[in-house]
Design a protein around this motif. Structure first.
Motif, PDB file in Angstrom:
ATOM      1  N   ARG A  15       2.477 -13.188 -15.910  1.00 45.86           N
ATOM      2  CA  ARG A  15       3.890 -12.909 -15.660  1.00 45.86           C
ATOM      3  C   ARG A  15       4.075 -12.731 -14.155  1.00 45.86           C
ATOM      4  NH1 ARG A  15       3.916  -8.214 -19.814  1.00 45.86           N
ATOM      5  NH2 ARG A  15       3.940  -7.132 -17.849  1.00 45.86           N
ATOM      6  N   LEU A  16       5.299 -12.930 -13.694  1.00 41.07           N
ATOM      7  CA  LEU A  16       5.596 -12.735 -12.276  1.00 41.07           C
ATOM      8  C   LEU A  16       5.675 -11.248 -11.944  1.00 41.07           C
ATOM      9  CD1 LEU A  16       8.355 -15.374 -11.510  1.00 41.07           C
ATOM     10  CD2 LEU A  16       6.015 -15.357 -10.664  1.00 41.07           C
ATOM     11  N   MET A  17       5.125 -10.897 -10.784  1.00 43.49           N
ATOM     12  CA  MET A  17       5.253  -9.536 -10.256  1.00 43.49           C
ATOM     13  C   MET A  17       5.603  -9.666  -8.783  1.00 43.49           C
ATOM     14  SD  MET A  17       2.434  -6.526  -9.641  1.00 43.49           S
ATOM     15  CE  MET A  17       2.242  -6.020 -11.333  1.00 43.49           C
ATOM     16  N   LEU A  18       6.619  -8.922  -8.360  1.00 43.97           N
ATOM     17  CA  LEU A  18       7.019  -8.894  -6.962  1.00 43.97           C
ATOM     18  C   LEU A  18       6.355  -7.695  -6.300  1.00 43.97           C
ATOM     19  CD1 LEU A  18       8.758 -10.205  -4.780  1.00 43.97           C
ATOM     20  CD2 LEU A  18      10.637  -8.735  -5.522  1.00 43.97           C
ATOM     21  N   GLY A  19       5.713  -7.931  -5.174  1.00 43.04           N
ATOM     22  CA  GLY A  19       5.023  -6.853  -4.478  1.00 43.04           C
ATOM     23  C   GLY A  19       5.307  -6.876  -2.986  1.00 43.04           C
ATOM     24  N   CYS A  20       4.815  -5.843  -2.311  1.00 42.56           N
ATOM     25  CA  CYS A  20       4.963  -5.767  -0.866  1.00 42.56           C
ATOM     26  C   CYS A  20       3.770  -5.027  -0.286  1.00 42.56           C
ATOM     27  CB  CYS A  20       6.252  -5.057  -0.483  1.00 42.56           C
ATOM     28  SG  CYS A  20       6.319  -3.364  -1.072  1.00 42.56           S
ATOM     29  N   SER A  21       3.511  -5.291   0.979  1.00 40.14           N
ATOM     30  CA  SER A  21       2.490  -4.546   1.716  1.00 40.14           C
ATOM     31  C   SER A  21       3.036  -4.251   3.101  1.00 40.14           C
ATOM     32  CB  SER A  21       1.170  -5.325   1.792  1.00 40.14           C
ATOM     33  OG  SER A  21       1.344  -6.573   2.422  1.00 40.14           O
ATOM     34  N   ALA A  22       2.429  -3.247   3.731  1.00 40.48           N
ATOM     35  CA  ALA A  22       2.910  -2.779   5.032  1.00 40.48           C
ATOM     36  C   ALA A  22       1.823  -2.921   6.084  1.00 40.48           C
ATOM     37  CB  ALA A  22       3.344  -1.326   4.937  1.00 40.48           C
ATOM     38  N   THR A  23       2.205  -3.436   7.227  1.00 41.46           N
ATOM     39  CA  THR A  23       1.331  -3.520   8.387  1.00 41.46           C
ATOM     40  C   THR A  23       1.815  -2.483   9.394  1.00 41.46           C
ATOM     41  OG1 THR A  23       0.890  -5.864   8.026  1.00 41.46           O
ATOM     42  CG2 THR A  23       0.554  -5.018  10.252  1.00 41.46           C
ATOM     43  N   LEU A  24       0.996  -1.451   9.577  1.00 44.11           N
ATOM     44  CA  LEU A  24       1.321  -0.386  10.520  1.00 44.11           C
ATOM     45  C   LEU A  24       0.247  -0.355  11.598  1.00 44.11           C
ATOM     46  CD1 LEU A  24       3.010   2.046  11.427  1.00 44.11           C
ATOM     47  CD2 LEU A  24       1.636   3.465   9.874  1.00 44.11           C
ATOM     48  N   PHE A  25       0.650  -0.684  12.819  1.00 43.97           N
ATOM     49  CA  PHE A  25      -0.261  -0.648  13.965  1.00 43.97           C
ATOM     50  C   PHE A  25      -0.328   0.769  14.522  1.00 43.97           C
ATOM     51  CE2 PHE A  25       1.156  -5.101  14.016  1.00 43.97           C
ATOM     52  CZ  PHE A  25      -0.057  -5.763  14.189  1.00 43.97           C
ATOM     53  N   ASP A  26      -1.434   1.086  15.179  1.00 43.64           N
ATOM     54  CA  ASP A  26      -1.507   2.348  15.915  1.00 43.64           C
ATOM     55  C   ASP A  26      -0.686   2.203  17.198  1.00 43.64           C
ATOM     56  OD1 ASP A  26      -3.111   0.777  17.595  1.00 43.64           O
ATOM     57  OD2 ASP A  26      -4.763   2.198  17.631  1.00 43.64           O
ATOM     58  N   ALA A  27      -0.635   3.244  18.005  1.00 43.63           N
ATOM     59  CA  ALA A  27       0.196   3.246  19.211  1.00 43.63           C
ATOM     60  C   ALA A  27      -0.199   2.163  20.208  1.00 43.63           C
ATOM     61  CB  ALA A  27       0.143   4.621  19.877  1.00 43.63           C
ATOM     62  N   THR A  28      -1.462   1.751  20.213  1.00 45.56           N
ATOM     63  CA  THR A  28      -1.929   0.722  21.150  1.00 45.56           C
ATOM     64  C   THR A  28      -1.796  -0.688  20.593  1.00 45.56           C
ATOM     65  OG1 THR A  28      -4.208   0.747  20.358  1.00 45.56           O
ATOM     66  CG2 THR A  28      -3.621   2.352  22.072  1.00 45.56           C
ATOM     67  N   ARG A  29      -1.382  -0.809  19.333  1.00 49.63           N
ATOM     68  CA  ARG A  29      -1.287  -2.087  18.614  1.00 49.63           C
ATOM     69  C   ARG A  29      -2.631  -2.799  18.546  1.00 49.63           C
ATOM     70  NH1 ARG A  29       3.530  -3.703  16.886  1.00 49.63           N
ATOM     71  NH2 ARG A  29       2.937  -5.888  16.762  1.00 49.63           N
ATOM     72  N   SER A  30      -3.723  -2.035  18.583  1.00 54.85           N
ATOM     73  CA  SER A  30      -5.060  -2.631  18.488  1.00 54.85           C
ATOM     74  C   SER A  30      -5.746  -2.309  17.165  1.00 54.85           C
ATOM     75  CB  SER A  30      -5.938  -2.156  19.648  1.00 54.85           C
ATOM     76  OG  SER A  30      -6.140  -0.760  19.572  1.00 54.85           O
ATOM     77  N   LYS A  31      -5.126  -1.441  16.370  1.00 55.01           N
ATOM     78  CA  LYS A  31      -5.700  -1.069  15.080  1.00 55.01           C
ATOM     79  C   LYS A  31      -4.616  -1.048  14.012  1.00 55.01           C
ATOM     80  CE  LYS A  31      -9.536   1.642  16.848  1.00 55.01           C
ATOM     81  NZ  LYS A  31     -10.314   2.884  16.656  1.00 55.01           N
ATOM     82  N   LEU A  32      -5.036  -1.312  12.761  1.00 54.84           N
ATOM     83  CA  LEU A  32      -4.133  -1.320  11.612  1.00 54.84           C
ATOM     84  C   LEU A  32      -4.487  -0.202  10.645  1.00 54.84           C
ATOM     85  CD1 LEU A  32      -4.142  -5.071  10.489  1.00 54.84           C
ATOM     86  CD2 LEU A  32      -2.361  -3.866  11.749  1.00 54.84           C
ATOM     87  N   LEU A  33      -3.484   0.315   9.966  1.00 55.54           N
ATOM     88  CA  LEU A  33      -3.703   1.307   8.928  1.00 55.54           C
ATOM     89  C   LEU A  33      -4.142   0.613   7.637  1.00 55.54           C
ATOM     90  CD1 LEU A  33      -3.459   4.293   8.031  1.00 55.54           C
ATOM     91  CD2 LEU A  33      -1.159   3.698   7.212  1.00 55.54           C
ATOM     92  N   LEU A  34      -5.266   1.053   7.088  1.00 55.90           N
ATOM     93  CA  LEU A  34      -5.747   0.572   5.796  1.00 55.90           C
ATOM     94  C   LEU A  34      -6.024   1.760   4.889  1.00 55.90           C
ATOM     95  CD1 LEU A  34      -8.318  -2.225   6.783  1.00 55.90           C
ATOM     96  CD2 LEU A  34      -5.906  -2.493   6.185  1.00 55.90           C
ATOM     97  N   THR A  35      -5.980   1.494   3.598  1.00 56.97           N
ATOM     98  CA  THR A  35      -6.318   2.510   2.602  1.00 56.97           C
ATOM     99  C   THR A  35      -7.444   1.976   1.728  1.00 56.97           C
ATOM    100  OG1 THR A  35      -4.735   1.689   0.949  1.00 56.97           O
ATOM    101  CG2 THR A  35      -3.924   3.327   2.519  1.00 56.97           C
ATOM    102  N   ARG A  36      -8.269   2.883   1.227  1.00 55.70           N
ATOM    103  CA  ARG A  36      -9.299   2.513   0.261  1.00 55.70           C
ATOM    104  C   ARG A  36      -8.791   2.914  -1.117  1.00 55.70           C
ATOM    105  NH1 ARG A  36     -15.603   3.409   1.138  1.00 55.70           N
ATOM    106  NH2 ARG A  36     -15.625   1.168   1.438  1.00 55.70           N
ATOM    107  N   ARG A  37      -8.781   1.943  -2.025  1.00 57.22           N
ATOM    108  CA  ARG A  37      -8.215   2.130  -3.363  1.00 57.22           C
ATOM    109  C   ARG A  37      -9.131   2.961  -4.262  1.00 57.22           C
ATOM    110  NH1 ARG A  37      -4.618  -2.465  -4.932  1.00 57.22           N
ATOM    111  NH2 ARG A  37      -5.342  -1.993  -7.031  1.00 57.22           N
TER     112      ARG A  37
END
Length: 155
Positions: A15-37
């Protein structure tokens, strides 16, 4: 636990599922926020399914808050992903063709923390992320994220 299945147009079985994800950079824009599931121990961008009655930007903001404790604002669309050759099957037997949007978000407030969906959270560099066990759909998003292209990816 989510399992990714691959095959020629295999997503037609779900079945179809609509999803989204977020890209959040740190203040220097050199790192991304990730989570461990919690369900499979793999890393990912914060995100999840869009609920009926909410916009995709509302879902993105909600998912980031639920998973990290951070309040964000959607800045721009980075990409739309709809691979028909991949299907996700959950432990309850439900299987989906996921159509997901990835948004860049800006930090508004909150306090970074864990939830019942996350066992770890943190900001990571591109080199660190390249060595991490990411969930499959998010690995393909990394190239678009790090490219700094102003045109959204449609895949």
């Amino acid at each position: 636990m989510a399992q990714y299945l691959y095959g020629d147009r295999i997503a037609a079985q779900g079945r179809l599922m609509l999803g989204c994800s977020a890209t959040l950079f740190d203040a220097t824009r050199s790192k991304l926020l990730l989570t461990r599931r919690t369900d499979n121990g793999r890393w990912c961008l914060p995100g999840g399914a869009v609920d009926a009655g909410e916009s995709v930007s509302e879902a993105c903001v909600r998912e980031v808050f639920e998973e990290t404790g951070l309040t964000v604002q959607v800045v721009r669309l980075l990409g739309i992903y709809s691979n028909p050759h991949r299907m996700v099957r959950y432990a309850d037997g439900n299987q989906y063709h996921v159509i997901s949007m990835n948004f860049e978000v800006a930090l508004i407030g909150g306090e970074l923390g864990l939830s019942n969906e996350t066992t770890e959270v943190g900001y990571f560099s591109q080199a660190e992320i390249d060595t991490m066990d990411l969930i499959d759909p998010h690995r393909e998003r990394m190239a678009a994220i790090w490219s700094n292209d102003s045109i959204p990816t449609i895949a």
